[in-house]
Design a protein around this motif. Structure first.
Motif, PDB file in Angstrom:
ATOM      1  N   THR A  29       0.654  -1.954  -0.036  1.00 49.43           N
ATOM      2  CA  THR A  29       0.101  -0.075  -0.005  1.00 49.43           C
ATOM      3  C   THR A  29       0.729   1.474  -0.120  1.00 49.43           C
ATOM      4  N   LEU A  30       2.007   1.100   0.770  1.00 53.65           N
ATOM      5  CA  LEU A  30       2.659   2.798   1.329  1.00 53.65           C
ATOM      6  C   LEU A  30       3.419   2.678  -0.500  1.00 53.65           C
ATOM      7  N   LEU A  31       4.244   1.519  -0.646  1.00 54.19           N
ATOM      8  CA  LEU A  31       4.484   2.092  -1.874  1.00 54.19           C
ATOM      9  C   LEU A  31       3.927   1.404  -3.497  1.00 54.19           C
ATOM     10  N   GLY A  32       3.219   1.498  -3.508  1.00 52.60           N
ATOM     11  CA  GLY A  32       1.852   1.640  -4.815  1.00 52.60           C
ATOM     12  C   GLY A  32       1.872   2.793  -4.732  1.00 52.60           C
ATOM     13  N   ARG A  33       0.310   2.780  -6.360  1.00 53.36           N
ATOM     14  CA  ARG A  33       0.089   4.412  -6.453  1.00 53.36           C
ATOM     15  C   ARG A  33      -1.129   5.032  -5.612  1.00 53.36           C
ATOM     16  N   GLY A  34      -2.060   6.346  -5.722  1.00 54.95           N
ATOM     17  CA  GLY A  34      -2.508   6.603  -5.622  1.00 54.95           C
ATOM     18  C   GLY A  34      -2.300   7.358  -4.124  1.00 54.95           C
ATOM     19  N   ARG A  35      -3.542   7.905  -3.602  1.00 58.91           N
ATOM     20  CA  ARG A  35      -2.415   8.447  -2.299  1.00 58.91           C
ATOM     21  C   ARG A  35      -3.379   8.202  -1.092  1.00 58.91           C
ATOM     22  N   VAL A  36      -1.955   8.369   0.069  1.00 59.64           N
ATOM     23  CA  VAL A  36      -1.342   7.400   0.999  1.00 59.64           C
ATOM     24  C   VAL A  36      -1.454   8.799   2.429  1.00 59.64           C
ATOM     25  N   GLU A  37      -2.454   8.733   2.868  1.00 60.66           N
ATOM     26  CA  GLU A  37      -1.917   9.730   3.878  1.00 60.66           C
ATOM     27  C   GLU A  37      -1.490   8.940   5.091  1.00 60.66           C
ATOM     28  N   GLY A  38      -0.370  10.057   5.064  1.00 60.29           N
ATOM     29  CA  GLY A  38       1.236  10.142   6.091  1.00 60.29           C
ATOM     30  C   GLY A  38       1.677   8.746   5.988  1.00 60.29           C
ATOM     31  N   ARG A  39       2.305   8.890   3.835  1.00 62.74           N
ATOM     32  CA  ARG A  39       2.519   7.778   3.647  1.00 62.74           C
ATOM     33  C   ARG A  39       4.194   7.900   3.898  1.00 62.74           C
ATOM     34  N   ALA A  40       5.361   9.373   4.308  1.00 63.59           N
ATOM     35  CA  ALA A  40       6.718   9.169   3.925  1.00 63.59           C
ATOM     36  C   ALA A  40       6.970   9.216   5.284  1.00 63.59           C
ATOM     37  N   THR A  41       5.587   9.866   6.525  1.00 70.76           N
ATOM     38  CA  THR A  41       5.504   9.474   7.882  1.00 70.76           C
ATOM     39  C   THR A  41       5.887   7.520   8.238  1.00 70.76           C
ATOM     40  N   GLU A  42       4.678   7.057   7.129  1.00 72.05           N
ATOM     41  CA  GLU A  42       5.161   5.296   8.151  1.00 72.05           C
ATOM     42  C   GLU A  42       5.704   4.618   6.965  1.00 72.05           C
ATOM     43  N   LEU A  43       6.249   5.267   6.238  1.00 71.22           N
ATOM     44  CA  LEU A  43       7.426   4.398   5.124  1.00 71.22           C
ATOM     45  C   LEU A  43       8.829   4.760   6.088  1.00 71.22           C
ATOM     46  N   ALA A  44       8.779   6.156   6.456  1.00 69.63           N
ATOM     47  CA  ALA A  44      10.162   6.303   7.585  1.00 69.63           C
ATOM     48  C   ALA A  44       9.867   5.623   8.738  1.00 69.63           C
ATOM     49  N   LEU A  45       8.222   5.126   9.414  1.00 70.03           N
ATOM     50  CA  LEU A  45       8.445   4.545  10.587  1.00 70.03           C
ATOM     51  C   LEU A  45       8.660   2.705  10.410  1.00 70.03           C
ATOM     52  N   LEU A  46       8.165   2.405   9.243  1.00 69.81           N
ATOM     53  CA  LEU A  46       8.337   0.785   8.689  1.00 69.81           C
ATOM     54  C   LEU A  46       9.779   0.442   8.805  1.00 69.81           C
ATOM     55  N   GLY A  47      10.784   1.301   8.072  1.00 74.88           N
ATOM     56  CA  GLY A  47      11.907   1.101   7.507  1.00 74.88           C
ATOM     57  C   GLY A  47      12.709   1.106   8.605  1.00 74.88           C
ATOM     58  N   THR A  48      12.433   2.636   9.630  1.00 72.95           N
ATOM     59  CA  THR A  48      13.505   2.269  10.793  1.00 72.95           C
ATOM     60  C   THR A  48      12.765   1.255  11.656  1.00 72.95           C
ATOM     61  N   ARG A  49      12.129   0.567  11.958  1.00 74.54           N
ATOM     62  CA  ARG A  49      11.834  -0.691  12.582  1.00 74.54           C
ATOM     63  C   ARG A  49      12.775  -1.913  12.460  1.00 74.54           C
ATOM     64  N   PHE A  50      12.175  -1.804  10.756  1.00 79.31           N
ATOM     65  CA  PHE A  50      12.566  -3.172  10.427  1.00 79.31           C
ATOM     66  C   PHE A  50      13.897  -2.993  10.112  1.00 79.31           C
ATOM     67  N   VAL A  51      15.050  -1.986  10.040  1.00 78.62           N
ATOM     68  CA  VAL A  51      16.138  -2.290  10.456  1.00 78.62           C
ATOM     69  C   VAL A  51      16.714  -2.467  11.234  1.00 78.62           C
ATOM     70  N   LEU A  52      16.417  -1.728  12.677  1.00 77.92           N
ATOM     71  CA  LEU A  52      16.662  -1.921  13.803  1.00 77.92           C
ATOM     72  C   LEU A  52      16.083  -3.018  14.598  1.00 77.92           C
ATOM     73  N   TYR A  53      15.213  -3.900  14.300  1.00 79.98           N
ATOM     74  CA  TYR A  53      14.629  -5.208  14.947  1.00 79.98           C
ATOM     75  C   TYR A  53      15.390  -6.408  13.809  1.00 79.98           C
ATOM     76  N   LEU A  54      15.445  -5.911  12.202  1.00 75.00           N
ATOM     77  CA  LEU A  54      16.085  -6.816  11.428  1.00 75.00           C
ATOM     78  C   LEU A  54      17.285  -7.082  11.613  1.00 75.00           C
ATOM     79  N   GLY A  55      17.568  -5.788  12.202  1.00 72.74           N
ATOM     80  CA  GLY A  55      19.224  -5.704  12.612  1.00 72.74           C
ATOM     81  C   GLY A  55      20.468  -6.713  13.228  1.00 72.74           C
ATOM     82  N   LEU A  56      19.574  -6.036  14.470  1.00 67.42           N
ATOM     83  CA  LEU A  56      19.849  -6.688  15.582  1.00 67.42           C
ATOM     84  C   LEU A  56      20.116  -8.413  15.469  1.00 67.42           C
ATOM     85  N   VAL A  57      18.594  -8.753  15.528  1.00 70.81           N
ATOM     86  CA  VAL A  57      18.396 -10.703  15.117  1.00 70.81           C
ATOM     87  C   VAL A  57      19.579 -11.011  14.565  1.00 70.81           C
TER      88      VAL A  57
END
Length: 366
Positions: A195-223
C-alpha cells in the motif's frame, strides 16, 4: 456458556417497517444518554500510560534476553514472546485509532501511526481505511472488507467461486483456519508495504515509510547481528507466526459465525452492530488477552469508549437488549473458537455441495 436473549435470527434479513427502525433508533439514543450519564466515555489516560509502560518494559526485557542468550535456540522462546508483545501494541494502536486514548483526534492519529508502524510494522492508513469500512457495515455483503480474504471464504457465494488450490483449501478451511492464521502476520506486513509503495494517495505515506523502515532496520539488524543466519531466520519466522496466530485468535471470534447481512438489506444501528457481533466472556484475564475486544458488542456500539469502561457498559447494553428483544450473544473463548471452526467448515462444505451444470448454464445464457 452461550447467552442469547431471543431466538437467533436467520442469516437473511427480513424487511423492517420504517416506524420500527425509528423506534429502535430512538431506543439507542436513550442507551447512549445513559452511557454518557455514567461517564463511560471519559478518557482513562492513566490506564493507557500504564499499559504502554508495561509493554515497553516487556519489550526491553525481551531484547535484553536476546542479547544475553545470543546463539542459543532458547531465543525462539523470546521470538514467541515478541509475537505476543507486538500484538499487545497492536491493541493499543487499534484503541488510538478509535479515539479511545487521548482527547483530540489528531493526537490519537499520531499516536496510532507510531504504534502501528513502528512497534507493530503495519501501515496505519491502510488498516484504518479497511477498519472504518468494517465498523460502518459489519458482516454486510459487499460492504465489509473483512468478508473478503485471500486465504478463506466467509460466505457460501464467495466459497463457490474458489478454484484450484483455493477450492481444495476452502472445502477444509474450518480445520485449516487456525494453522492458516499463522500466515496472517506475513500478510499484514506485506499488504502494508504494498500500500505504501503503491500508487494513489496515502495519507502519511512518508511518515509511515520512515517508521516502518526504521523498525525493520533496527529489529532485523539486531536479530541478524546477534544470531547465526539460520537461527535468525527461525527467530523472525517464529515471531511473525505467533503474531499472526495471536491476532487471528483475537479477532476471529468477534464476527465469524454471526449474522451475515445481505447487500440489499437495511438495519437500524443497534441491530446492525449487535446482531453481527459476539462477546467473549472470561473476566479480566480474557480482557487482557484480547485487548478489550472481548466486549465486541459494546465496542461496536461505542467505538470511542476506553477499554476500562467496557465492562460497565456491558451491563447497560445487555439490559437494553433484553428490554427491546435484541439477541445478545456471548460465549466463552473455547466455545467461540469452536463456533468459528464449525462455521468455516459449513461455508466450505456448502460450497462444495453446489453443482452447476455447464450445459444448462450455456443454454441459459442463450
Amino acid at each position: 456458556m452461550t447467552v442469547i436473549d431471543a431466538d437467533t435470527p436467520p442469516t437473511t434479513s427480513r424487511p423492517r417497517a420504517r416506524d420500527e427502525i425509528t423506534r429502535r433508533t430512538r431506543s439507542f439514543t436513550e442507551l447512549a444518554a445513559a452511557v454518557r450519564e455514567q461517564g463511560l466515555n471519559a478518557r482513562t489516560r492513566w490506564f493507557y500510560y500504564s499499559v504502554f509502560g508495561v509493554l515497553l518494559l516487556a519489550l526491553g526485557g525481551a531484547f535484553t534476553g536476546l542479547v544475553l542468550l545470543k546463539d542459543s535456540w532458547f531465543t525462539l522462546l523470546i521470538a514467541a514472546a515478541l509475537g505476543v508483545i507486538f500484538t499487545q501494541f497492536a491493541f493499543l494502536g487499534h484503541e488510538a485509532s478509535h479515539r479511545q486514548v487521548l482527547n483530540s483526534g489528531p493526537a490519537n492519529d499520531r499516536l496510532g501511526r507510531v504504534l502501528a508502524s513502528f512497534f507493530v510494522g503495519m501501515s496505519y492508513t491502510w488498516w484504518m481505511t479497511k477498519h472504518t469500512r468494517h465498523h460502518g457495515n459489519p458482516n454486510k455483503v459487499g460492504k465489509d472488507p473483512d468478508l473478503k480474504s485471500d486465504f478463506a471464504s466467509f460466505t457460501t457465494d464467495d466459497a463457490a467461486q474458489s478454484r484450484g488450490l483455493r477450492r481444495w483449501l476452502t472445502r477444509r478451511q474450518g480445520w485449516l483456519f487456525f494453522p492458516l492464521l499463522t500466515l496472517l502476520g506475513f500478510d499484514l506486513h506485506s499488504q502494508s508495504v504494498r500500500t505504501l509503495l503503491g500508487r494513489g494517495r496515502v495519507e502519511g505515506r512518508a511518515t509511515e515509510l520512515a517508521l516502518l523502515g526504521t523498525r525493520f532496520v533496527l529489529y532485523l539488524g539486531l536479530v541478524f547481528w546477534l544470531l547465526p543466519l539460520g537461527m535468525a531466520f527461525a527467530f523472525v519466522g517464529v515471531q511473525v507466526l505467533v503474531f499472526g496466530l495471536y491476532m487471528g485468535i483475537t479477532f476471529s471470534p468477534n464476527h465469524i459465525g454471526m449474522r451475515i447481512v445481505p447487500a440489499n438489506s437495511r438495519l437500524d444501528f443497534l441491530d446492525k452492530q449487535v446482531l453481527t457481533s459476539r462477546n467473549v466472556s472470561g473476566g479480566w484475564f480474557v480482557t487482557v488477552l484480547m485487548g478489550g475486544l472481548n466486549y465486541q458488542i459494546e465496542h461496536h456500539l461505542f467505538p470511542s469508549m476506553p477499554r476500562p469502561h467496557l465492562f460497565n457498559a456491558r451491563r447497560l447494553v445487555l439490559a437494553h437488549c433484553r428490554e427491546h428483544g435484541v439477541p445478545y450473544t456471548e460465549n466463552r473463548l473455547g466455545e467461540a473458537l469452536a463456533i468459528v471452526v464449525r462455521h468455516m467448515n459449513d461455508v466450505g462444505l456448502a460450497a462444495a455441495r453446489r453443482f452447476t451444470c455447464p450445459t444448462a448454464g450455456a443454454m441459459g445464457r442463450g
